[in-house]
Design a protein around this motif. Structure first.
Motif, PDB file in Angstrom:
ATOM      1  N   ARG A 191     129.544  12.364 -37.618  1.00 25.88           N
ATOM      2  CA  ARG A 191     129.966  10.978 -37.365  1.00 25.88           C
ATOM      3  C   ARG A 191     129.017   9.980 -38.029  1.00 25.88           C
ATOM      4  O   ARG A 191     127.816  10.236 -38.165  1.00 25.88           O
ATOM      5  N   PRO A 192     129.565   8.843 -38.425  1.00 27.14           N
ATOM      6  CA  PRO A 192     128.679   7.802 -38.953  1.00 27.14           C
ATOM      7  C   PRO A 192     127.790   7.244 -37.854  1.00 27.14           C
ATOM      8  O   PRO A 192     128.181   7.234 -36.689  1.00 27.14           O
ATOM      9  N   MET A 193     126.612   6.817 -38.225  1.00 23.34           N
ATOM     10  CA  MET A 193     125.734   6.111 -37.299  1.00 23.34           C
ATOM     11  C   MET A 193     126.051   4.622 -37.407  1.00 23.34           C
ATOM     12  O   MET A 193     126.486   4.148 -38.450  1.00 23.34           O
ATOM     13  N   THR A 194     125.818   3.874 -36.347  1.00 24.56           N
ATOM     14  CA  THR A 194     125.896   2.418 -36.434  1.00 24.56           C
ATOM     15  C   THR A 194     124.465   1.902 -36.618  1.00 24.56           C
ATOM     16  O   THR A 194     123.508   2.635 -36.355  1.00 24.56           O
ATOM     17  N   PRO A 195     124.327   0.655 -37.060  1.00 25.15           N
ATOM     18  CA  PRO A 195     122.970   0.101 -37.219  1.00 25.15           C
ATOM     19  C   PRO A 195     122.212   0.044 -35.890  1.00 25.15           C
ATOM     20  O   PRO A 195     121.002  -0.178 -35.885  1.00 25.15           O
TER      21      PRO A 195
END
Ligand SMILES: [Zn+2]
Length: 242
Positions: A191-195
């Protein structure tokens, strides 16, 4: 012959819409759990009343969207909430904690200590509203059943000591309020990470852990924070899940 009954004190779950991240339509969610004895557990408090209608603020909170307005629409006052579960101390989750000086505020010790000592802007921004000496924080370590059928689950990564809530409802069954720890429809490894996810390996591990718990407990409804598409598909207060 034994009949095994899963006892829960939770009778109903309400979804509270506290507003949105301005310009993104990302909802700011909260939850209210009604207990059999008439007490209420609130999960997250949203934004401070001071920003209602402030067109320049990054969070957009309409006149009826503040937590006190959402409670009033259910015929409740802040004083009717006996326990507040603090998923974490980010500004859109703990910005109205100061409305609940009479309640126990349940937070993971790791999160409380990180928020008070790290100096990060995300915590300092609304600190006046959550680090108020009148507030009674109850620091917990790990998974704790705070009422029969209502359990907080430690799932840090987004921030240290972030926590989710598993609530057993009489008709719907177990519901997982996954907080900011589980991005819907993603594989935890990819999954992508969020900032805003501070620790990538821990964030992946936390989502995996929640997915395993959801599987093991037969959870059929997982509610993911800040998910506009899912949020729009769910039942909002004054309607609830029983
Ligand atoms: Zn969040």
């Amino acid at each position: 012959m034994f009949i095994v009954t899963l006892m829960t004190e939770a009778t109903e779950l309400f979804l509270l819409h506290y507003g949105a991240v301005r310009g993104h339509g990302v909802p700011i969610p909260g939850f209210l759990i009604r207990l059999r004895d008439g007490r209420h557990i609130l999960v997250d408090t949203g934004c401070p009343a001071e920003i209602i209608g402030d067109a320049a603020h990054p969070f957009e909170v309409g006149p009826h969207e503040h937590v006190t307005g959402r409670l009033a629409a259910l015929g409740l006052a802040a004083a009717d909430v006996s326990t507040v579960v603090v998923s974490h101390l980010d500004p859109d989750h703990a910005g109205a904690n100061d409305e609940f000086p009479h309640a126990d505020l349940v937070v993971q010790r790791r999160q409380y200590e990180h928020a008070r000592s790290s100096g990060l802007h995300r915590y300092e921004w609304m600190r006046a509203y959550w680090d108020d000496p009148r507030l009674r924080y109850r620091l917990v370590d790990g998974d704790v059943e705070i009422a029969p059928g209502v359990t907080v689950l430690e799932c840090g990564g987004h921030v240290p000591g972030h926590q989710a809530v598993l609530v057993e409802l009489p008709e719907t069954g177990p519901v997982l309020l996954a907080g900011d720890a589980w991005m819907r429809g993603t594989d935890p490894a990819a999954r992508p990470m969020t900032p805003f996810d501070l620790d990538e390996p821990a964030t992946r591990l936390a989502q995996r852990r929640l997915m395993e718990i959801a599987d093991a407990r037969g959870v059929r409804l997982v509610i993911h924070n800040h998910d506009a598409e899912q949020w729009a598909s769910l039942r909002h207060a004054p309607d609830g899940y029983r």
